[in-house]
Scaffold this active site. Structure first.
Site, PDB file in Angstrom:
ATOM      1  N   GLY A 146       0.852  -1.182   0.000  1.00 27.59           N
ATOM      2  CA  GLY A 146       0.000   0.000   0.000  1.00 27.59           C
ATOM      3  C   GLY A 146       0.884   1.227   0.000  1.00 27.59           C
ATOM      4  O   GLY A 146       1.237   1.764  -1.054  1.00 27.59           O
ATOM      5  N   THR A 173     -10.879   2.049  -6.536  1.00 25.95           N
ATOM      6  CA  THR A 173     -12.075   2.879  -6.682  1.00 25.95           C
ATOM      7  C   THR A 173     -12.677   2.699  -8.075  1.00 25.95           C
ATOM      8  O   THR A 173     -11.974   2.879  -9.076  1.00 25.95           O
ATOM      9  CB  THR A 173     -11.701   4.364  -6.426  1.00 25.95           C
ATOM     10  OG1 THR A 173     -11.208   4.479  -5.093  1.00 25.95           O
ATOM     11  CG2 THR A 173     -12.893   5.289  -6.612  1.00 25.95           C
ATOM     12  N   ASP A 260       0.773  13.738  -7.552  1.00 23.25           N
ATOM     13  CA  ASP A 260       0.901  15.202  -7.540  1.00 23.25           C
ATOM     14  C   ASP A 260      -0.373  15.848  -8.076  1.00 23.25           C
ATOM     15  O   ASP A 260      -0.742  16.948  -7.670  1.00 23.25           O
ATOM     16  CB  ASP A 260       2.102  15.657  -8.399  1.00 23.25           C
ATOM     17  CG  ASP A 260       3.425  15.145  -7.829  1.00 23.25           C
ATOM     18  OD1 ASP A 260       3.420  14.678  -6.673  1.00 23.25           O
ATOM     19  OD2 ASP A 260       4.432  15.207  -8.550  1.00 23.25           O
ATOM     20  N   GLY A 359     -23.491  17.408  20.794  1.00 21.85           N
ATOM     21  CA  GLY A 359     -23.866  16.492  21.878  1.00 21.85           C
ATOM     22  C   GLY A 359     -24.514  15.227  21.328  1.00 21.85           C
ATOM     23  O   GLY A 359     -24.184  14.768  20.221  1.00 21.85           O
ATOM     24  N   GLU A 385      -4.673   7.751  -1.317  1.00 21.71           N
ATOM     25  CA  GLU A 385      -3.744   8.692  -1.975  1.00 21.71           C
ATOM     26  C   GLU A 385      -2.554   9.017  -1.069  1.00 21.71           C
ATOM     27  O   GLU A 385      -1.999  10.105  -1.117  1.00 21.71           O
ATOM     28  CB  GLU A 385      -4.459   9.993  -2.374  1.00 21.71           C
ATOM     29  CG  GLU A 385      -5.563   9.828  -3.368  1.00 21.71           C
ATOM     30  CD  GLU A 385      -5.088   9.277  -4.701  1.00 21.71           C
ATOM     31  OE1 GLU A 385      -5.531   8.173  -5.068  1.00 21.71           O
ATOM     32  OE2 GLU A 385      -4.261   9.929  -5.336  1.00 21.71           O
ATOM     33  N   GLY A 386      -2.179   8.056  -0.236  1.00 22.44           N
ATOM     34  CA  GLY A 386      -1.046   8.236   0.684  1.00 22.44           C
ATOM     35  C   GLY A 386      -1.550   8.646   2.055  1.00 22.44           C
ATOM     36  O   GLY A 386      -2.248   9.652   2.198  1.00 22.44           O
TER      37      GLY A 386
HETATM   38  C1  LIG Z   1     -11.824   3.744   0.017  1.00 18.61           C
HETATM   39  C2  LIG Z   1     -10.462   3.455  -0.556  1.00 18.61           C
HETATM   40  C3  LIG Z   1     -10.250   3.688  -1.900  1.00 18.61           C
HETATM   41  C4  LIG Z   1      -9.003   3.392  -2.457  1.00 18.61           C
HETATM   42  N1  LIG Z   1      -8.812   3.557  -3.809  1.00 18.61           N
HETATM   43  C5  LIG Z   1      -7.649   3.139  -4.380  1.00 18.61           C
HETATM   44  C6  LIG Z   1      -7.489   3.155  -5.794  1.00 18.61           C
HETATM   45  O1  LIG Z   1      -8.369   3.581  -6.555  1.00 18.61           O
HETATM   46  N2  LIG Z   1      -6.319   2.681  -6.310  1.00 18.61           N
HETATM   47  C7  LIG Z   1      -5.310   2.202  -5.531  1.00 18.61           C
HETATM   48  O2  LIG Z   1      -4.270   1.793  -6.072  1.00 18.61           O
HETATM   49  N3  LIG Z   1      -5.430   2.173  -4.168  1.00 18.61           N
HETATM   50  C8  LIG Z   1      -6.578   2.620  -3.589  1.00 18.61           C
HETATM   51  N4  LIG Z   1      -6.729   2.564  -2.221  1.00 18.61           N
HETATM   52  C9  LIG Z   1      -5.656   2.029  -1.394  1.00 18.61           C
HETATM   53  C10 LIG Z   1      -4.940   3.112  -0.591  1.00 18.61           C
HETATM   54  O3  LIG Z   1      -4.184   3.936  -1.446  1.00 18.61           O
HETATM   55  C11 LIG Z   1      -4.076   2.401   0.471  1.00 18.61           C
HETATM   56  O4  LIG Z   1      -4.995   1.883   1.419  1.00 18.61           O
HETATM   57  C12 LIG Z   1      -3.089   3.330   1.131  1.00 18.61           C
HETATM   58  O5  LIG Z   1      -2.047   3.635   0.252  1.00 18.61           O
HETATM   59  C13 LIG Z   1      -2.491   2.731   2.416  1.00 18.61           C
HETATM   60  O6  LIG Z   1      -2.007   1.447   2.163  1.00 18.61           O
HETATM   61  P1  LIG Z   1      -2.382   0.223   3.147  1.00 18.61           P
HETATM   62  O7  LIG Z   1      -3.867   0.242   3.303  1.00 18.61           O
HETATM   63  O8  LIG Z   1      -1.766  -0.995   2.598  1.00 18.61           O
HETATM   64  O9  LIG Z   1      -1.753   0.602   4.534  1.00 18.61           O
HETATM   65  P2  LIG Z   1      -0.211   0.404   4.967  1.00 18.61           P
HETATM   66  O10 LIG Z   1       0.680   0.908   3.901  1.00 18.61           O
HETATM   67  O11 LIG Z   1      -0.021  -1.007   5.391  1.00 18.61           O
HETATM   68  O12 LIG Z   1      -0.121   1.357   6.216  1.00 18.61           O
HETATM   69  C14 LIG Z   1      -0.610   1.006   7.512  1.00 18.61           C
HETATM   70  C15 LIG Z   1      -0.145   2.078   8.489  1.00 18.61           C
HETATM   71  O13 LIG Z   1       1.298   2.113   8.533  1.00 18.61           O
HETATM   72  C16 LIG Z   1       1.758   3.425   8.275  1.00 18.61           C
HETATM   73  N5  LIG Z   1       3.013   3.385   7.516  1.00 18.61           N
HETATM   74  C17 LIG Z   1       3.271   2.665   6.395  1.00 18.61           C
HETATM   75  N6  LIG Z   1       4.534   2.888   5.979  1.00 18.61           N
HETATM   76  C18 LIG Z   1       5.074   3.759   6.868  1.00 18.61           C
HETATM   77  C19 LIG Z   1       6.365   4.393   6.990  1.00 18.61           C
HETATM   78  N7  LIG Z   1       7.329   4.159   6.107  1.00 18.61           N
HETATM   79  N8  LIG Z   1       6.561   5.219   8.040  1.00 18.61           N
HETATM   80  C20 LIG Z   1       5.569   5.474   8.945  1.00 18.61           C
HETATM   81  N9  LIG Z   1       4.358   4.922   8.878  1.00 18.61           N
HETATM   82  C21 LIG Z   1       4.110   4.071   7.849  1.00 18.61           C
HETATM   83  C22 LIG Z   1       0.658   4.071   7.448  1.00 18.61           C
HETATM   84  O14 LIG Z   1       0.700   5.483   7.533  1.00 18.61           O
HETATM   85  C23 LIG Z   1      -0.576   3.485   8.085  1.00 18.61           C
HETATM   86  O15 LIG Z   1      -0.921   4.218   9.208  1.00 18.61           O
HETATM   87  C24 LIG Z   1      -7.956   2.892  -1.633  1.00 18.61           C
HETATM   88  C25 LIG Z   1      -8.182   2.705  -0.258  1.00 18.61           C
HETATM   89  C26 LIG Z   1      -9.417   2.966   0.269  1.00 18.61           C
HETATM   90  C27 LIG Z   1      -9.626   2.725   1.744  1.00 18.61           C
END
Ligand SMILES: Cc1cc2nc3c(=O)[nH]c(=O)nc-3n(C[C@H](O)[C@H](O)[C@H](O)COP(=O)(O)OP(=O)(O)OC[C@H]3O[C@@H](n4cnc5c(N)ncnc54)[C@H](O)[C@@H]3O)c2cc1C
Length: 406
Positions: A146, A173, A260, A359, A385-386
């Site tokens: 992710g 999405t 970006d 409330g 989106e990050g």
């Molecule tokens: C409703 C929804 C729509 C989405 N749509 C799309 C889409 O259209 N296309 C697509 O490709 N993706 C999509 N995503 C995926 C989304 O981009 C990812 O969920 C997001 O990038 C986070 O990845 P992850 O869920 O694997 O969490 P992780 O990367 O596993 O992160 C888990 C936690 O660890 C923290 N973390 C991770 N790495 C670090 C680091 N190096 N330092 C400090 N903290 C860190 C994160 O901040 C987070 O709090 C979507 C997600 C949702 C929920």
């Protein structure tokens, strides 16, 4: 460089979306949330209305154009118009914003890295949707990749005039309905960023399937799908930008350039939801407290309203700065991340505080109360989106490599 005044067209867009939001969208939004889909008839009507609103400032025009008509040295207002529209539509209902027909999140990578022929081919299907609504999508995230974009495992292997793709994408999405999806894959995971390639995979390609549709806490009316690629044969002609582009880290850069462009839009949507919650709490306070009542509780509440408003306004200004830079053709990665980080947090806080200010009333789930929905919808704005943490990493990396920046 940042214009604080909106153009007449942008003001018109804002006003049109505000009245549509209030009179048409908000009364239906909880029903769509329950049925887990925005009404298709509404999307069709909105598409027709959007087509008639389209003018020289309209950001979609760039998406639809195969070739650039404008002089790239001249600033434009396309990104600014887009964030104005995103904020206002999310103020009405964020699920709609993400469900609108068109290339969606798949647009920026095709626009940034596609050849003229690819832009014509892939954007061409959105030029006229009178017969059928169509969507594009963006497939980067995988189970296990992710935030760490460099570690994707979906593989691509050249075989004659095609690449064979294998892997699984999650949380995409509009992935289930999309006519095409930009899929990121790797020729060799050991190469990290340098091994990444971006393909446009079209619906109906053998070996390309929609997996499960997610059941989410918020943005429930917007589709989030799993996509599966099993020995999926994608023509070389669908490799974004053509093979020569990938002698550098183009695949990874395509993913980053997308952010970006899209982070300011997502941040603007967060501001829209946060502003909706803030306005609800403000009106509740106006109705339920006498402005002259000199009690400490009232002072504490208006102080909270002031803080919510201040932080949302600051986030909006940062978003506008990041899009002004894009409209002036300047790199905006740091500013896009700053806007996203601040907007996500400001809007989450606004939604939480709005419920607290109202409330018990704020926590009700009724046909009229949207606070509870906004509270569910907003959390993901600090994830997709990050995540917020990732934005802060991007900002700090830029600050440490560019010591001249403030
Ligand atoms: C409703 C929804 C729509 C989405 N749509 C799309 C889409 O259209 N296309 C697509 O490709 N993706 C999509 N995503 C995926 C989304 O981009 C990812 O969920 C997001 O990038 C986070 O990845 P992850 O869920 O694997 O969490 P992780 O990367 O596993 O992160 C888990 C936690 O660890 C923290 N973390 C991770 N790495 C670090 C680091 N190096 N330092 C400090 N903290 C860190 C994160 O901040 C987070 O709090 C979507 C997600 C949702 C929920």
């Amino acid at each position: 460089m940042i214009e604080f005044e909106l153009t007449d067209k942008q003001n018109m867009l804002r006003e049109t979306l505000a009245s549509l939001g209030k009179d048409v969208i908000r009364p239906q939004t909880l029903a769509w949330d329950r049925q887990k889909a925005v009404d298709e008839q509404f999307l069709r009507t909105f598409y027709t209305m959007q087509s008639s609103l389209r003018g020289p400032d309209n950001p979609m025009e760039d998406f639809y154009e195969g070739k650039k008509k404008r002089d790239p040295s001249k600033p434009v207002q396309t990104n600014r118009t887009a964030v104005v529209g995103c904020e206002m539509l999310a103020w009405a209902d964020a699920s709609i914003m993400l469900s609108l027909p068109g290339p969606g999140l798949g647009g920026p990578p095709v626009r940034a890295s596609g050849t003229s022929e690819q832009k014509e081919r892939f954007f061409g299907i959105f030029k006229n949707m009178d017969d059928e609504l169509r969507w594009g999508a963006y497939g980067l995230t995988e189970p296990g990749a992710g935030s760490d974009v460099a570690s994707i495992r979906t593989s691509c292997k050249k075989d004659g005039d095609a690449y064979i793709l294998n892997g699984r994408k999650c949380y995409i999405t509009m992935g289930g309905r999309a006519s095409w999806v930009v899929i990121f894959a790797t020729v060799d995971p050991a190469l990290g960023r340098a091994g990444q390639r971006a393909f446009v995979v079209e619906k109906g390609t053998p070996g390309f399937f929609v997996g499960k549709l997610e059941d989410k806490m918020g943005l429930r009316a917007n589709e989030t799908a799993e996509l599966v690629l099993e020995d999926c044969r994608v023509p070389v002609a669908n490799l974004l930008g053509g093979e020569e582009k990938y002698e550098t880290k183009e695949g990874f850069m395509t993913a980053m350039k997308t952010f970006d462009a899209t982070r300011p839009m997502v941040a603007a949507m967060a501001v829209g939801i946060g502003r909706a919650a803030y306005e609800y709490a403000r009106d509740f306070v106006k109705e339920n407290y006498m402005l002259s009542r000199p009690i400490p509780r009232y002072a504490a509440i208006v102080e909270r309203l002031a803080r919510m408003n201040r932080n949302l306004e600051a986030a909006r200004i940062l978003v506008w700065k990041s899009v002004a830079m894009a409209d002036h053709h300047q790199p905006n990665a740091k500013e896009a991340s700053m806007g996203k980080a601040l907007a996500g947090q400001a809007a989450i806080n606004a939604c939480v505080e709005a419920i607290e200010i109202c409330g018990a009333h704020g926590s009700l789930k009724t046909d009229h109360a949207l606070l509870e929905k906004w509270f569910r919808d907003i959390k993901v704005y600090d994830i997709f989106e990050g995540t917020g943490q990732i934005q802060r990493i991007v900002i700090s990396k830029r600050l440490l490599t560019d010591l001249k920046s403030f």
